[in-house]
Write a protein that holds these residues in place. Structure first.
Motif, mmCIF file in Angstrom:
data_model
loop_
_atom_site.group_PDB
_atom_site.id
_atom_site.type_symbol
_atom_site.label_atom_id
_atom_site.label_comp_id
_atom_site.label_asym_id
_atom_site.label_seq_id
_atom_site.Cartn_x
_atom_site.Cartn_y
_atom_site.Cartn_z
ATOM 1 N N ALA A 1 9.207 -26.067 38.796
ATOM 2 C CA ALA A 1 7.941 -25.343 38.629
ATOM 3 C C ALA A 1 8.174 -23.845 38.465
ATOM 4 O O ALA A 1 7.467 -23.183 37.697
ATOM 5 C CB ALA A 1 7.027 -25.603 39.828
ATOM 6 N N PHE A 2 9.152 -23.294 39.185
ATOM 7 C CA PHE A 2 9.483 -21.874 39.016
ATOM 8 C C PHE A 2 9.838 -21.585 37.559
ATOM 9 O O PHE A 2 9.375 -20.607 36.971
ATOM 10 C CB PHE A 2 10.675 -21.484 39.895
ATOM 11 N N ARG A 3 10.669 -22.449 36.993
ATOM 12 C CA ARG A 3 11.104 -22.225 35.609
ATOM 13 C C ARG A 3 9.943 -22.402 34.634
ATOM 14 O O ARG A 3 9.818 -21.652 33.664
ATOM 15 C CB ARG A 3 12.262 -23.171 35.267
ATOM 16 N N PHE A 4 9.108 -23.392 34.905
ATOM 17 C CA PHE A 4 7.961 -23.626 34.024
ATOM 18 C C PHE A 4 6.953 -22.483 34.144
ATOM 19 O O PHE A 4 6.430 -21.988 33.141
ATOM 20 C CB PHE A 4 7.305 -24.960 34.381
ATOM 21 N N ARG A 5 6.692 -22.049 35.363
ATOM 22 C CA ARG A 5 5.747 -20.949 35.587
ATOM 23 C C ARG A 5 6.227 -19.675 34.905
ATOM 24 O O ARG A 5 5.429 -18.902 34.364
ATOM 25 C CB ARG A 5 5.570 -20.705 37.090
ATOM 26 N N ALA A 6 7.543 -19.462 34.915
ATOM 27 C CA ALA A 6 8.108 -18.241 34.332
ATOM 28 C C ALA A 6 7.873 -18.151 32.827
ATOM 29 O O ALA A 6 7.920 -17.061 32.248
ATOM 30 C CB ALA A 6 9.605 -18.174 34.628
ATOM 31 N N GLN A 7 7.615 -19.297 32.197
ATOM 32 C CA GLN A 7 7.388 -19.295 30.748
ATOM 33 C C GLN A 7 5.940 -18.939 30.383
ATOM 34 O O GLN A 7 5.631 -18.726 29.207
ATOM 35 C CB GLN A 7 7.745 -20.670 30.177
ATOM 36 N N ASN A 8 5.076 -18.888 31.406
ATOM 37 C CA ASN A 8 3.679 -18.479 31.198
ATOM 38 C C ASN A 8 2.997 -19.250 30.066
ATOM 39 O O ASN A 8 2.406 -18.667 29.148
ATOM 40 C CB ASN A 8 3.600 -16.973 30.934
ATOM 41 N N VAL A 9 3.092 -20.567 30.142
ATOM 42 C CA VAL A 9 2.475 -21.425 29.125
ATOM 43 C C VAL A 9 0.959 -21.434 29.331
ATOM 44 O O VAL A 9 0.471 -21.883 30.365
ATOM 45 C CB VAL A 9 3.028 -22.866 29.221
ATOM 46 N N THR A 10 0.241 -20.943 28.354
ATOM 47 C CA THR A 10 -1.209 -20.791 28.518
ATOM 48 C C THR A 10 -1.950 -22.122 28.575
ATOM 49 O O THR A 10 -3.031 -22.205 29.161
ATOM 50 C CB THR A 10 -1.796 -19.951 27.368
ATOM 51 N N SER B 1 -0.839 -24.862 30.064
ATOM 52 C CA SER B 1 -0.610 -25.497 31.369
ATOM 53 C C SER B 1 -0.172 -24.432 32.376
ATOM 54 O O SER B 1 0.962 -24.448 32.864
ATOM 55 C CB SER B 1 0.464 -26.584 31.262
ATOM 56 N N PRO B 2 -1.054 -23.513 32.700
ATOM 57 C CA PRO B 2 -0.651 -22.384 33.548
ATOM 58 C C PRO B 2 -0.433 -22.778 35.006
ATOM 59 O O PRO B 2 -1.215 -23.539 35.572
ATOM 60 C CB PRO B 2 -1.837 -21.429 33.426
ATOM 61 N N LEU B 3 0.632 -22.275 35.588
ATOM 62 C CA LEU B 3 0.866 -22.478 37.019
ATOM 63 C C LEU B 3 0.556 -21.205 37.802
ATOM 64 O O LEU B 3 0.861 -21.104 38.987
ATOM 65 C CB LEU B 3 2.315 -22.917 37.275
ATOM 66 N N ARG B 4 -0.039 -20.237 37.121
ATOM 67 C CA ARG B 4 -0.526 -19.011 37.763
ATOM 68 C C ARG B 4 -1.643 -18.446 36.890
ATOM 69 O O ARG B 4 -1.787 -18.828 35.725
ATOM 70 C CB ARG B 4 0.602 -17.978 37.904
ATOM 71 N N LEU B 5 -2.417 -17.541 37.443
ATOM 72 C CA LEU B 5 -3.447 -16.861 36.653
ATOM 73 C C LEU B 5 -2.756 -15.916 35.675
ATOM 74 O O LEU B 5 -2.001 -15.038 36.083
ATOM 75 C CB LEU B 5 -4.390 -16.078 37.569
ATOM 76 N N LEU B 6 -3.017 -16.098 34.390
ATOM 77 C CA LEU B 6 -2.321 -15.315 33.371
ATOM 78 C C LEU B 6 -3.145 -14.146 32.846
ATOM 79 O O LEU B 6 -2.591 -13.183 32.338
ATOM 80 C CB LEU B 6 -1.916 -16.224 32.200
#
Length: 217
Positions: free
Chosen positions: A34-43, A45-50
């Motif tokens: 998830a850290f690696r996926f979140r770091a890519q900032n995929v709009t 499938s966001p794992l954080r508010l972008l």
């Protein structure tokens, strides 16, 4: 009926068989991924508010889908290899719940761990317990030099490129969640997780003590 209430409590806290193997490695794998996926900032499938237009429920939905996909990928992989199911349905639900539980609280857990370390003897230059800054990533799962607060992009790149750093960080986020969130919640409700929310993957007693729930004054 008091007798029935007592009976219900006894039923709730009855002994459960321990898992045949630890639930933690797979959970940590998921958080690390998830850290690696979140770091890519995929709009999509966001794992954080972008951005300011994004709603938190979108992030929550993406986190739940991420956990579902991760476990589905794992179970499908086991079936292809004709392996027996490793965990029970309850154990898989526990793993999934922990993945979601950590990821929805990730900002808070990251801040809390950074704050606790920075204000402890581990982060004080004059202390004999101080961890050298060049070892923070591998030992504490933290990026030194205030990068955590100042430069998300630098932090993301480090998590993308440095597996040991991502692994150490995932372990500490899970440990903090188990000790401060899941464990106390289970105790308060009279329930138990399959492994009693035990943290057996961090051996450093100083770090473990630092992760314990804070006593409310």
């Amino acid at each position: 009926n008091v007798e029935k209430s007592v009976e219900n409590v006894e039923t709730t806290v009855e002994e459960k068989p321990s898992p045949s193997q630890s639930l933690h490695p797979l959970t940590i794998d998921a958080i690390e991924e998830a850290f690696r996926f979140r770091a890519q900032n995929v709009t999509t499938s966001p794992l954080r508010l972008l951005d300011s237009n994004m709603e938190w429920f979108e992030v929550q939905y993406s986190i739940m889908k991420f956990a579902d996909r991760f476990l589905e990928k794992y179970t499908k992989g086991s079936k292809k290899k004709n392996e027996e199911p490793t965990w029970t349905e309850e154990e898989l639900q526990t793993i999934g719940g922990r993945i979601v539980g950590v990821l929805v609280r990730l900002d808070d857990l990251e801040w809390e761990w950074k704050h606790r370390v920075s204000t402890s003897t581990l982060g004080q230059p004059e202390s004999p317990d101080m961890i050298p800054y060049n070892q923070w990533k591998s030992i504490l799962g933290l990026h030194p030099d205030n990068v955590e607060q100042r430069c998300t992009k630098t932090l993301d790149m480090a998590l993308l490129e440095e597996k040991d750093f991502a692994r150490a960080r995932a372990e500490r986020m899970l440990a903090l969640f188990l000790l401060c969130v899941e464990g106390p919640a289970m105790k308060a409700s009279g329930n138990r997780s399959p492994d009693d929310s035990e943290v057996d993957f961090i051996q450093d007693s100083t770090q473990l003590n630092l992760m314990m729930p804070k006593v409310k004054e």
